[in-house]
Enzyme design. Sequence first.
Site, PDB file in Angstrom:
ATOM      1  N   ARG A  26       0.313  -1.999  -0.015  1.00 37.66           N
ATOM      2  CA  ARG A  26       0.224  -0.236  -0.160  1.00 37.66           C
ATOM      3  C   ARG A  26       1.177   1.181  -0.530  1.00 37.66           C
ATOM      4  O   ARG A  26       0.807   2.480   0.137  1.00 37.66           O
ATOM      5  CB  ARG A  26      -0.893   0.097   1.147  1.00 37.66           C
ATOM      6  CG  ARG A  26      -1.622  -1.050   0.615  1.00 37.66           C
ATOM      7  CD  ARG A  26      -3.216  -1.146   2.482  1.00 37.66           C
ATOM      8  NE  ARG A  26      -2.120  -2.183   2.856  1.00 37.66           N
ATOM      9  CZ  ARG A  26      -2.500  -2.504   4.569  1.00 37.66           C
ATOM     10  NH1 ARG A  26      -3.587  -2.625   5.246  1.00 37.66           N
ATOM     11  NH2 ARG A  26      -1.831  -3.522   4.514  1.00 37.66           N
ATOM     12  N   SER A 112       4.668  -5.263  15.597  1.00 38.28           N
ATOM     13  CA  SER A 112       4.457  -5.399  14.303  1.00 38.28           C
ATOM     14  C   SER A 112       6.111  -4.328  13.991  1.00 38.28           C
ATOM     15  O   SER A 112       6.013  -2.812  14.594  1.00 38.28           O
ATOM     16  CB  SER A 112       3.045  -4.280  14.007  1.00 38.28           C
ATOM     17  OG  SER A 112       2.845  -4.428  12.816  1.00 38.28           O
ATOM     18  N   TYR A 401      43.232  19.943  -4.345  1.00 37.05           N
ATOM     19  CA  TYR A 401      43.212  18.798  -5.328  1.00 37.05           C
ATOM     20  C   TYR A 401      43.726  19.010  -7.183  1.00 37.05           C
ATOM     21  O   TYR A 401      43.621  19.763  -7.076  1.00 37.05           O
ATOM     22  CB  TYR A 401      41.362  18.687  -5.724  1.00 37.05           C
ATOM     23  CG  TYR A 401      41.194  17.812  -6.436  1.00 37.05           C
ATOM     24  CD1 TYR A 401      41.458  15.996  -5.812  1.00 37.05           C
ATOM     25  CD2 TYR A 401      39.954  17.678  -7.310  1.00 37.05           C
ATOM     26  CE1 TYR A 401      41.340  14.986  -6.097  1.00 37.05           C
ATOM     27  CE2 TYR A 401      40.216  16.219  -8.033  1.00 37.05           C
ATOM     28  CZ  TYR A 401      40.174  15.382  -7.808  1.00 37.05           C
ATOM     29  OH  TYR A 401      40.243  13.684  -8.821  1.00 37.05           O
TER      30      TYR A 401
HETATM   31  C1  UD1 Z   1      -2.333  -6.273  10.826  1.00 34.21           C
HETATM   32  C2  UD1 Z   1      -3.538  -7.513  11.704  1.00 34.21           C
HETATM   33  C3  UD1 Z   1      -4.384  -6.835  12.431  1.00 34.21           C
HETATM   34  C4  UD1 Z   1      -4.093  -5.231  12.917  1.00 34.21           C
HETATM   35  C5  UD1 Z   1      -3.346  -4.571  12.245  1.00 34.21           C
HETATM   36  C6  UD1 Z   1      -2.916  -3.378  12.709  1.00 34.21           C
HETATM   37  C7  UD1 Z   1      -3.206 -10.010  10.653  1.00 34.21           C
HETATM   38  C8  UD1 Z   1      -3.201 -10.692   9.464  1.00 34.21           C
HETATM   39  N1  UD1 Z   1      -4.054  -8.445  10.798  1.00 34.21           N
HETATM   40  O1  UD1 Z   1      -2.627  -6.118   9.928  1.00 34.21           O
HETATM   41  O2  UD1 Z   1      -5.496  -7.491  12.595  1.00 34.21           O
HETATM   42  O3  UD1 Z   1      -5.638  -4.976  13.058  1.00 34.21           O
HETATM   43  O4  UD1 Z   1      -2.188  -5.115  11.836  1.00 34.21           O
HETATM   44  O5  UD1 Z   1      -1.565  -2.379  12.894  1.00 34.21           O
HETATM   45  O6  UD1 Z   1      -2.242  -9.769  10.805  1.00 34.21           O
HETATM   46  N2  UD1 Z   1       4.538  -9.648   7.567  1.00 34.21           N
HETATM   47  C9  UD1 Z   1       5.480 -10.070   7.378  1.00 34.21           C
HETATM   48  N3  UD1 Z   1       5.627 -11.224   6.876  1.00 34.21           N
HETATM   49  C10 UD1 Z   1       3.959 -11.828   6.377  1.00 34.21           C
HETATM   50  C11 UD1 Z   1       3.295 -10.497   6.259  1.00 34.21           C
HETATM   51  C12 UD1 Z   1       3.309  -9.259   6.650  1.00 34.21           C
HETATM   52  O7  UD1 Z   1       6.333 -10.396   8.565  1.00 34.21           O
HETATM   53  O8  UD1 Z   1       4.206 -12.572   5.355  1.00 34.21           O
HETATM   54  C13 UD1 Z   1       4.952  -7.901   8.130  1.00 34.21           C
HETATM   55  C14 UD1 Z   1       5.103  -6.933   7.786  1.00 34.21           C
HETATM   56  O9  UD1 Z   1       5.924  -6.276   7.084  1.00 34.21           O
HETATM   57  C15 UD1 Z   1       4.216  -5.794   8.885  1.00 34.21           C
HETATM   58  C16 UD1 Z   1       3.774  -6.545  10.144  1.00 34.21           C
HETATM   59  O10 UD1 Z   1       3.452  -7.951   9.365  1.00 34.21           O
HETATM   60  O11 UD1 Z   1       5.190  -5.089   9.379  1.00 34.21           O
HETATM   61  C17 UD1 Z   1       1.963  -6.666  10.050  1.00 34.21           C
HETATM   62  O12 UD1 Z   1       1.344  -6.820   8.052  1.00 34.21           O
HETATM   63  P1  UD1 Z   1       0.387  -5.561   7.308  1.00 34.21           P
HETATM   64  O13 UD1 Z   1       0.522  -6.214   6.198  1.00 34.21           O
HETATM   65  O14 UD1 Z   1       0.716  -4.565   7.530  1.00 34.21           O
HETATM   66  O15 UD1 Z   1      -0.282  -6.438   8.225  1.00 34.21           O
HETATM   67  P2  UD1 Z   1      -2.358  -6.091   8.728  1.00 34.21           P
HETATM   68  O16 UD1 Z   1      -2.730  -5.026   7.821  1.00 34.21           O
HETATM   69  O17 UD1 Z   1      -2.108  -3.939   9.222  1.00 34.21           O
HETATM   70 CA    CA Z   2       0.137  -2.772   9.329  1.00 37.72          CA
END
Ligand code: UD1
Ligand code: CA
Length: 472
Positions: A26, A112, A401
């Site tokens: 995004r 996160s 230089y």
């Molecule tokens: C996630 C939560 C959501 C919560 C929100 C809070 C899930 C499915 N959903 O959504 O319930 O309300 O955070 O901010 O977890 N990442 C990995 N590996 C992957 C995918 C993602 O390490 O395969 C990491 C991303 O880099 C990121 C974090 O996990 O730092 C969260 O992923 P993101 O895609 O941002 O989740 P949200 O849609 O924000």
């Molecule tokens: Ca997120």
Amino acid sequence: MKQAPRSAKVSPRLAVAILAAGKGTRLKSKHPKVLHEVGGKPLLAHVIAAARQVVSPEDIYAIIGHEAELVRQRVEGTGIRFVVQEPQRGTGHALMCAEPALNGYDEVIVLSGDAPLITPETIRKLCDFHRQKKAAMTLLSADLENPTGYGRIIRPGAKSDQVKAIVEEKSCTPTQRKIREINAGFYAFSVKALFENIRRIQTNNPHAEYYLTDMAQVLSKAKQRVVAVKTDNPGEILGSNTRAELVQLDRDMRRQKCQQLMADGVTIFYPETCVIDSDVEVGADTTIEPFVQLLGNTRVGSDCRIRSYSVIQNSEIADGVLVRTGCVLDEARVDAGAVIGPYSHLRPGSEIGEGAHVGNFVETKKMRLGKKSKANHLTYLGDAEIGDGVNIGAGTITCNYDGVHKNKTIIADDVFVGSDSTLVAPVKLGRGSYVGAASCITEDVPPDSLALGRAKQIVKEGWVKKNKNSTS
Ligand code: UD1
Ligand code: CA
């Protein structure tokens, strides 16, 4: 040392895992999401800094995947460990990949990597609540005015502290979408319960990913305790999924930084116009004027004044320094009582001595200017060692230089360099020597001598009149 009695409680082995493998679709960026900066530092670096207040770096595991090497390089100086998730199949899959690393622990806190405002206090609160409730999974929740985009918390009853499930926005029924209690994305797990059950989560969701959030339902179905603790500071959980959110986070962080500095005795006029990175330090009774940027690990002492439009990065400024309007400092050091600017450019390796003056349109690089020395106008000083009490006239240039090598100019104490002189390095000006204005100095000047390196002036009396007469 005395042996602990056998009955003594052994504290649980605690790890922190930081989710940092996602691409950040995004953000529409070619760079990994967790390396995008707020408050002058990558998102991930903020989360690591908070985690380090709770556990030691060797117990912190960043789960990396998208552009893993770039991410690792950027934060490995912190001493944390890494787990690679390849390919990235969701937040649940990220934890599956970390199983070998986390197996030796009793508990894991999951953070996160894209939510940089998390505080050590909240991490501790999450952990304490988890222990107190003897839960298998504890998650941090928040009541949001606008819960759009977040996973919603489903409780078995209105008063229950337990959680039945977390439903992601895209899978919510219209009624579930109205729930304002959201999943903040921070969890505590019992390692045993987590890995005994993690293979039960499935990919039957719109993204066909393994959601870590599904562990709430998996564990509660397995009759394990899943609870949520609400944060009283919802601002802290904000993530950065879009550029707009990223910029908002940056603004919040800098506002907090200015407020902290003001509380510590720094005057900041129009703080909303200043850009101050989170690691910057400023001493009490320093005044910062509007539109100043203090970046990286800059340190400014007490009783300084930093005037408008100056951009100071990774530099050290001692007490009582005046930086006038429009200066650019990068990896420079300025000693007490010095005066810089207006419009000076101090490049890396510049060291300005106590009480020295560097004035307008002066550029310095890899050089030292001694105590009370002055270079006040239109000058370039690079690869130079300049002693105390030296006067560098307007328009002086160190010619450092030769097209192949950089050469040094050494100027001893109490030298006077007349205006518009060029000092062709390597060259030395001895203690107390004088250089006549407009000289081109190519050879060393002994102490206490005068050096003149310019053509002798010729005067032809009556030349103008004579010339005019001959052409008229
Ligand atoms: C996630 C939560 C959501 C919560 C929100 C809070 C899930 C499915 N959903 O959504 O319930 O309300 O955070 O901010 O977890 N990442 C990995 N590996 C992957 C995918 C993602 O390490 O395969 C990491 C991303 O880099 C990121 C974090 O996990 O730092 C969260 O992923 P993101 O895609 O941002 O989740 P949200 O849609 O924000
Ligand atoms: Ca997120």
